[in-house]
Design an enzyme around this catalytic site. Structure first.
Site, short mmCIF file in Angstrom:
data_model
loop_
_atom_site.label_atom_id
_atom_site.label_comp_id
_atom_site.label_asym_id
_atom_site.label_seq_id
_atom_site.Cartn_x
_atom_site.Cartn_y
_atom_site.Cartn_z
CB CYS A 87 -1.07 -0.07 1.20
SG CYS A 87 -2.47 1.04 0.93
CG HIS B 1 -3.60 -3.63 3.45
ND1 HIS B 1 -2.45 -3.16 4.04
CD2 HIS B 1 -4.07 -2.53 3.11
CE1 HIS B 1 -2.46 -1.90 3.80
NE2 HIS B 1 -3.23 -1.50 3.21
#
Length: 484
Positions: free
Chosen positions: A333, A430
């Site tokens: 991310c 994630h």
């Protein structure tokens, strides 16, 4: 309306999250429909609820403990710190705005309606709702407009159990002091207290229980021993990182720079649970260890400012040396965005610099955009042809030549990037290390072999163990009233 109980603490990090999870699992095992609820949370460890939108990672864990689908209404107000004084505000799963501390204090009364609305929705059809407070009700300077502790409890008429952490010391003074400074109406909401994280012979605290009762009149609902199972659960927020300077002594060392706005670092928990992995959390003033085989740049709530801090620590130079030595890097991310050539923020969404050079380890560029991606995802690793399941929470679109080698196919579309030599990888997904097959293949690529554990099964087992401990430790009469 469902029965409800609220656990509030004498301070932060006293173990409320784990106790709520344990009570949810205990009630679920007893056959009740039980749901967790936290009016206001502050954490950059977020999850995507089953009904879409962001909630605190802790409420996702508690819903897992309750064996019930997660919902944005389980955590109607989530504050995600972006700077020393300001946070992004998520209301019922969606971005509501941004505010600094004093502005947020004025805003809280407007959010009470959303909190009570969500509590009503969570309560509908439930036998029991277990509510978690935030911080401490003793912060009477914040009592006006409070929605996290007594402000919620008095409005929703939910009885409160106070939790004190004996491991940090001063638990008698914390409980008695809270009683002393609360107003009469707030004090009347407290039905008793729990002593948490006790080590040793519980009977040694009998005199302490009598002293607390003498000063407060409150009943003790139990003394809960320190339980190692709590360490196997995903962490709620970055306060836990103070206790995780280094984890494990395995053959593979993985270095993780701890940046000021680190987010969703529970991504690393499955690696931390591996016996042959040493996870080294590197703090300000320390160097990235020269003997690390892998460096992971985790998520960030503020990519540009964390990138500046990374440079201020000299970790950019350490990374270049690490790569020249043949080391590997994974960015997740915000960490993925940092690996590129440039991060553009033309609208100033992060509130700082409008553009900053990246680390240049991937040939990609990121442009921040106001539309936030929030979704649970099914994926497959292109490196190892292994199934992945996770979630995405991010601002920004990343493009560039290295994206022709995606690190994964997520929801049918390419995601992330790989360098030409395969040693640098970035992804927006994630939770990828929670995939047992992916984690096994990754560790095998470093020469580690052997059977990998089932990470999710380990979390479930820890929840069951904690529920059993609460069954043994808590007052059976109080438990009978709670779970029947």
């Amino acid at each position: 309306m469902a029965r409800a109980i609220m656990l509030q603490g004498t301070g932060s990090d006293v173990g409320k999250t784990v106790l709520v999870a344990g009570l949810c699992r205990l009630a679920a095992n007893a056959g009740l429909t039980v749901r967790p609820f936290k009016p206001q949370n502050m954490s950059n460890n977020a999850a995507v609820a089953d009904d879409g939108g962001e909630i605190g990672r802790a409420q996702w864990l508690q819903s897992l403990a309750a064996r019930t689908p997660s919902s944005v209404h389980m955590n109607p107000v989530l504050l995600k710190p972006q700077s020393e004084s300001g946070s992004q505000i998520i209301v019922q799963g969606r971005v509501f705005g941004q505010a600094k501390g004093r502005d947020y204090q004025r805003l809280k009364p407007q959010l009470l309606g959303a909190v009570l609305d969500s509590f009503e929705k969570v309560s509908a059809g439930a036998d029991l709702v277990v509510v978690e407070g935030a911080g401490s009700p003793a912060e009477i300077n914040l009592r006006a407009g409070d929605i996290a502790n007594m402000g919620f409890a008095t409005k929703a008429r939910v009885p409160v159990v106070l939790v004190g952490d004996i491991d940090r010391g001063g638990v008698i003074a914390s409980l008695v002091g809270t009683h002393a400074i609360l107003g009469e109406a707030d004090r009347a909401m407290i039905s008793g207290y729990i002593i948490n994280k006790f080590r040793g012979d519980v009977s040694l605290f009998d005199d302490g229980i009598r002293a607390i009762e003498r000063f407060t009149g409150w009943s003790c609902f139990g003394v809960v021993p320190w339980h190692s199972g709590a360490a196997r659960l995903p962490a709620e927020d970055s306060v836990v990182l103070e206790r995780l300077a280094r984890a494990g002594t395995g053959a593979l060392k993985i270095a993780v720079p701890v940046l000021p706005r680190i987010a969703n670092f529970d991504d690393l928990d499955p690696l931390r649970a591996e016996a042959d992995v040493e996870l080294a959390f590197v703090r300000a003033g320390e160097r990235l260890p020269a003997d690390a085989g892998l460096v992971i740049l985790p998520g960030s709530k503020s990519t540009i400012s964390d990138l500046a801090d990374l440079r201020a620590q000299g970790w950019d130079r350490d990374l270049q040396v690490h790569v020249r030595r043949g080391g590997r890097v994974i960015g997740i991310c915000g960490g993925y965005q940092m690996l590129g050539r440039t991060v553009h923020d033309p609208l100033g969404l992060e509130g700082g610099a409008l553009e900053t050079p990246g680390l240049g380890l991937l040939d990609v560029e990121t442009e921040m955009a106001p539309e936030k991606t929030v979704r649970n995802s099914e994926a497959r690793s292109t490196e190892y042809d292994a199934p992945l399941a996770g979630y995405q929470i991010h601002l920004g679109i990343t493009r560039g030549p290295d994206c022709i080698r995606p690190s994964a196919i997520v929801d049918g579309a390419p995601d992330g990037a790989l360098s030409a030599d395969g040693r640098i990888m970035g992804t927006y997904l994630h939770g990828l290390f929670g995939s047992d097959a992916y984690r096994a293949r990754l560790l095998e690529s470093f020469g580690l072999s052997g059977e990998r554990g089932n990470y999710r099964q380990g979390v479930e087992q820890a929840l069951d163990e904690i529920a059993c401990e609460l069954q043994r430790s808590l007052d059976p009469r109080w438990l009978a009233e709670l779970v029947g």
